[in-house]
Design an enzyme around this catalytic site. Structure first.
Site, PDB file in Angstrom:
ATOM      1  CB  CYS A 192      -0.978  -0.068   1.163  1.00 19.24           C
ATOM      2  SG  CYS A 192      -2.358   1.083   1.048  1.00 19.24           S
ATOM      3  CG  HIS A 193      -0.279   4.904   1.465  1.00 16.89           C
ATOM      4  ND1 HIS A 193      -1.499   4.271   1.431  1.00 16.89           N
ATOM      5  CD2 HIS A 193      -0.450   6.095   0.850  1.00 16.89           C
ATOM      6  CE1 HIS A 193      -2.381   5.055   0.829  1.00 16.89           C
ATOM      7  NE2 HIS A 193      -1.776   6.159   0.469  1.00 16.89           N
ATOM      8  CB  ALA A 194       4.707   0.110   3.282  1.00 18.65           C
TER       9      ALA A 194
END
Length: 189
Positions: A111-113
């Site tokens: 995801c945003h990692a």
């Protein structure tokens, strides 16, 4: 089922992580026998979200500031915009990820990692995926963004979002199992 009983995995996370992106991969790792340690910016409960709504809280088992990346065989980076945005600016997180990359250990990010990988200066020349809203960030950091449920590039596995967790977990376990096998054959901790 993969045997990850020789593997110690660091999960770097803070408030604002996407609940399923921590819970489900951690369950998969533990089911395969991995020793999983949730490391955070504070030694207390950390707050999950289900997109915009608060979810469960999870106990931090250690502090990122006190963790040594050499003590772990792999890293899991759950997503969540708030989580990743807060972690990406921390010098200790950046140093931790740089050391993991220097030693060729596997990294799983969803995801945003990948923001954390960008801020650590590790994305140049890599192929990966992420939540669609940060594809420009990846490209601007010199990475190649792919719109796929899961991308494996060397020692990295990345996915876009919670819907991709089954593919993410499958590839994460496969990637981590190669490290677990190498660890078992060399007798390293």
């Amino acid at each position: 089922m993969r045997d990850l009983s020789n593997l110690r995995v660091a999960v770097l996370v803070t408030d604002g992580f996407e609940e399923s992106e921590l819970i489900q991969p951690v369950q998969a790792l533990k089911a395969a026998g991995a020793k999983v340690e949730i490391l955070s910016t504070k030694q207390e409960q950390i707050q999950a979200f289900r997109h915009h709504d608060k979810g469960v809280t999870v106990a931090a088992e250690g502090l990122i500031d006190q963790a040594n990346p050499d003590d772990y065989h792999a890293v899991l980076l759950p997503g969540g915009a708030l989580n990743a945005d807060m972690l990406r600016v921390l010098p200790k997180v950046q140093a931790f990820l740089k050391r993991v990359q220097e030693t060729g250990k596997p990294i799983a990010a969803i995801c945003h990692a990948p923001w954390e990988l960008i801020s650590a200066g590790l994305v140049q020349g890599r192929s990966l995926t992420s939540y669609y809203t940060i594809q420009d960030d990846i490209r601007n950091a010199g990475g190649k963004w792919l719109d796929q449920d899961v991308v494996v590039d060397g020692n990295w596995v990345t996915s876009r979002q919670p819907d991709d967790i089954p593919a993410f977990n499958r590839e994460m376990l496969e990637l981590f199992s190669r490290t677990a096998a190498a660890t078992a054959s060399t007798g390293t901790r």
